[in-house]
Scaffold this active site. Structure first.
Site, PDB file in Angstrom:
ATOM      1  N   GLU A   1       0.856  -1.196   0.000  1.00 29.27           N
ATOM      2  CA  GLU A   1       0.000   0.000   0.000  1.00 29.27           C
ATOM      3  C   GLU A   1       0.887   1.239   0.000  1.00 29.27           C
ATOM      4  O   GLU A   1       1.815   1.352   0.801  1.00 29.27           O
ATOM      5  CB  GLU A   1      -0.864  -0.033   1.268  1.00 29.27           C
TER       6      GLU A   1
ATOM      7  N   ASP B   1       0.428   5.102   0.537  1.00 26.98           N
ATOM      8  CA  ASP B   1      -0.481   6.186   0.914  1.00 26.98           C
ATOM      9  C   ASP B   1       0.079   7.517   0.433  1.00 26.98           C
ATOM     10  O   ASP B   1       0.907   8.131   1.089  1.00 26.98           O
ATOM     11  CB  ASP B   1      -0.686   6.197   2.428  1.00 26.98           C
TER      12      ASP B   1
END
Ligand SMILES: *[C@@H]1O[C@H](CO)[C@@H](O)[C@H](O)[C@H]1NC(C)=O
Ligand SMILES: *[C@@H]1O[C@H](CO)[C@@H](O)[C@H](O)[C@H]1NC(C)=O
Ligand SMILES: *[C@@H]1O[C@H](CO)[C@@H](O)[C@H](O)[C@H]1NC(C)=O
Ligand SMILES: *[C@@H]1O[C@H](CO)[C@@H](O)[C@H](O)[C@H]1NC(C)=O
Ligand SMILES: *[C@@H]1O[C@H](CO)[C@@H](O)[C@H](O)[C@H]1NC(C)=O
Ligand SMILES: *[C@@H]1O[C@H](CO)[C@@H](O)[C@H](O)[C@H]1NC(C)=O
Ligand SMILES: *[C@@H]1O[C@H](CO)[C@@H](O)[C@H](O)[C@H]1NC(C)=O
Ligand SMILES: *[C@@H]1O[C@H](CO)[C@@H](O)[C@H](O)[C@H]1NC(C)=O
Ligand SMILES: CC(=O)N[C@H]1CO[C@H](CO)[C@@H](O)[C@@H]1O
Length: 422
Positions: free
Chosen positions: A216, A218
């Site tokens: 992930e 961000d």
């Protein structure tokens, strides 16, 4: 001959018993984006967005008033005893995006946390994914040795709110298969580095309560008072269904990440209302993924950030970390961070995911457990420990929303500096 016939019969049976798409059509809001290059500038890209599958009604085939999601752990006891029975008994319907707080207009995406209903308000907290031009699969952004820019207007995102724009290494098809014929078109296949446990993994009933883990990145987790840029790497490629210790904080994904939050690094007057980056007004956020050999074949060595507001480029905040000036995320910053980022692959692993391709995600959310204090309170930001309480936000700021627009990605330097668009 017999074998061929038998195979055909089996195939037909599977088709007939697979989880079907319901009769209410799914109409994806169009969202204009741009793909840019140093040579040709920015070219329009006809993308659209899809809400997560959990926001779509899943009900008994043939009876829309019998839900498939009303039982224990989010799925019906009778209809979803096994993955196969769930797929056979249930259908997914399309949704009305406006009633889920999602609006688009040309290149603008507006997300609302609350929706007015029957004189009151209710939390809708939408999370949407970018679909490619076919509308059937996710757009896979390959951002290694590239940059991505977007404009954001978040003046109404008060303490405790989070307007997020990020990337997860979901499957391009959303995990479409015979038990999940809907796939990305209905928003299946979510995963992130927190390894969330939901009722479905890749659109199939999660009967073993597994977590859905994946790399992930961000790019943007922010409100009007605080901002964070955080890579979270996992030591796996694509979605990994974790169980037991693998899902924990010492498991396969780095849950804290190696982040850059200017306030947390001591630059308290850089980002906020009337600050260097003034959150009263719209601004552009640029994130660059630099490799050690400046080609897409290299290893990710640095994640750089800059802003553009009122036509002026604003360099990232410069913080002092262990005696040296730091204005980007690199191996030195991450080596200093307490998280397990390095152990699970660090920047190199994040870079591999960016090279393979990741799905672009937009969301707005609040946090009943921690009031978002990890982002905007204590050492992380100027908010006090209680003002991020969702009950206060709902009562005092039901209009809270975020607008993302002008989303462009491509060669380093091609997305933001007075480039012609066509
Ligand atoms: C995008 O949509 C517009 C209008 O519908 C169309 O004219 C254009 O050809 C499309 N572009 C691509 C790349 O498909
Ligand atoms: C659908 O289910 C509801 C609730 O169980 C039931 O009252 C209704 O009769 C069912 N309708 C049909 C057409 O089967
Ligand atoms: C729900 O949870 C129970 C207990 O953990 C488990 O036995 C069952 O298989 C789960 N069902 C589904 C559909 O996830
Ligand atoms: C990933 O990390 C977990 C937990 O630390 C470990 O058990 C596993 O062996 C690692 N996998 C790889 C491929 O390195
Ligand atoms: C920001 O500055 C404007 C005027 O430039 C002022 O009206 C406003 O009160 C200031 N806002 C904050 C939160 O300080
Ligand atoms: C990337 O890192 C690996 C070691 O992890 C190294 O073998 C390789 O040469 C590096 N590539 C470049 C282009 O620096
Ligand atoms: C990371 O950036 C800092 C500040 O520019 C620099 O001092 C340091 O050498 C960099 N580390 C690496 C591994 O490049
Ligand atoms: C936190 O901030 C809110 C809004 O400014 C204020 O009403 C509240 O009294 C503050 N609480 C504490 C504990 O300081
Ligand atoms: C994830 C989360 O905590 N969401 C909360 C947002 O706020 C509403 C109330 O305003 C809660 O109902 C949600 O649970």
């Amino acid at each position: 001959m017999t074998r061929v016939l038998l195979a055909a019969v089996v195939a037909l049976t599977q088709l007939a018993t697979a989880q079907r798409i319901g009769s209410i059509p799914e109409i994806h809001p169009q969202l204009q984006t741009w793909k840019c290059s140093s040579q040709n500038g920015c070219i329009k890209h006809n993308s659209s967005v899809v809400l997560d599958a959990l926001s779509h009604p899943l009900h008994a085939a043939g009876n829309a008033s019998v839900s498939c999601t009303d039982g224990q752990n989010g799925s019906s006891k009778e209809l979803c005893v096994t993955k196969e029975s769930c797929a056979k008994n249930c259908v997914l319907d399309g949704v009305d995006y406006a009633s889920h707080g999602v609006h688009t207009a040309a290149d603008r995406l507006i997300l609302h946390q609350y929706q007015k209903s029957n004189g009151g308000v209710s939390a809708v907290s939408p999370r949407v994914y970018l679909l490619d031009e076919s509308g059937k699969n996710y757009d896979m952004l390959q951002l290694l040795n590239q940059e991505i820019s977007f404009d954001v207007e978040l003046s109404s995102l008060v303490c405790g709110m989070n307007g997020a724009l990020y990337l997860s290494e979901m499957l391009q098809s959303g995990g479409r298969n015979k038990l999940n014929p809907a796939g990305a078109q209905y928003g299946t296949g979510y995963c992130d580095a927190q390894c969330p446990t939901s009722s479905w993994i890749n659109g199939v009933a999660n009967t073993e309560s597994l977590g859905a883990c994946c790399n992930e990145m961000d790019l943007w987790e922010s409100n009007a008072r605080a901002t964070a840029l955080t890579p979270h790497s996992c030591n796996t490629t694509r979605l990994y269904a974790c169980k037991g210790d693998d899902c924990g904080s010492n498991g396969v994904c780095d849950k804290s990440g190696c982040g850059f939050n200017p306030y947390a690094l001591g630059e308290k007057d850089y980002y906020g209302y009337n600050m260097t980056v003034d959150t009263n007004k719209r601004f552009t956020v640029v994130t660059q993924f630099i490799t050690d050999d400046h080609t897409a074949g290299g290893n990710l060595s640095e994640i750089r950030r800059l802003y553009v507001q009122n036509g002026k480029v604003i360099q990232n905040a410069v913080a002092e970390v262990s005696g040296s000036e730091v204005d980007s995320i690199n191996e030195s910053l991450c080596a200093n961070s307490a998280s397990s980022f390095q152990r699970l692959g660090g920047l190199k692993q994040m870079g591999n995911a960016l090279r393979r391709g990741m799905v672009l995600i937009f969301s707005i959310w609040n946090d009943s457990d921690q009031f978002m204090s990890w982002l905007d309170s204590g050492d992380a930001g100027p908010c006090n420990s209680t003002e991020g309480n969702p009950d206060l936000i709902q009562a005092q700021h039901p209009e809270t929303s975020v607008t993302f627009s002008n989303i462009r990605w491509g060669d380093i330097g091609s997305t933001y500096s007075h480039k012609k668009t066509r």
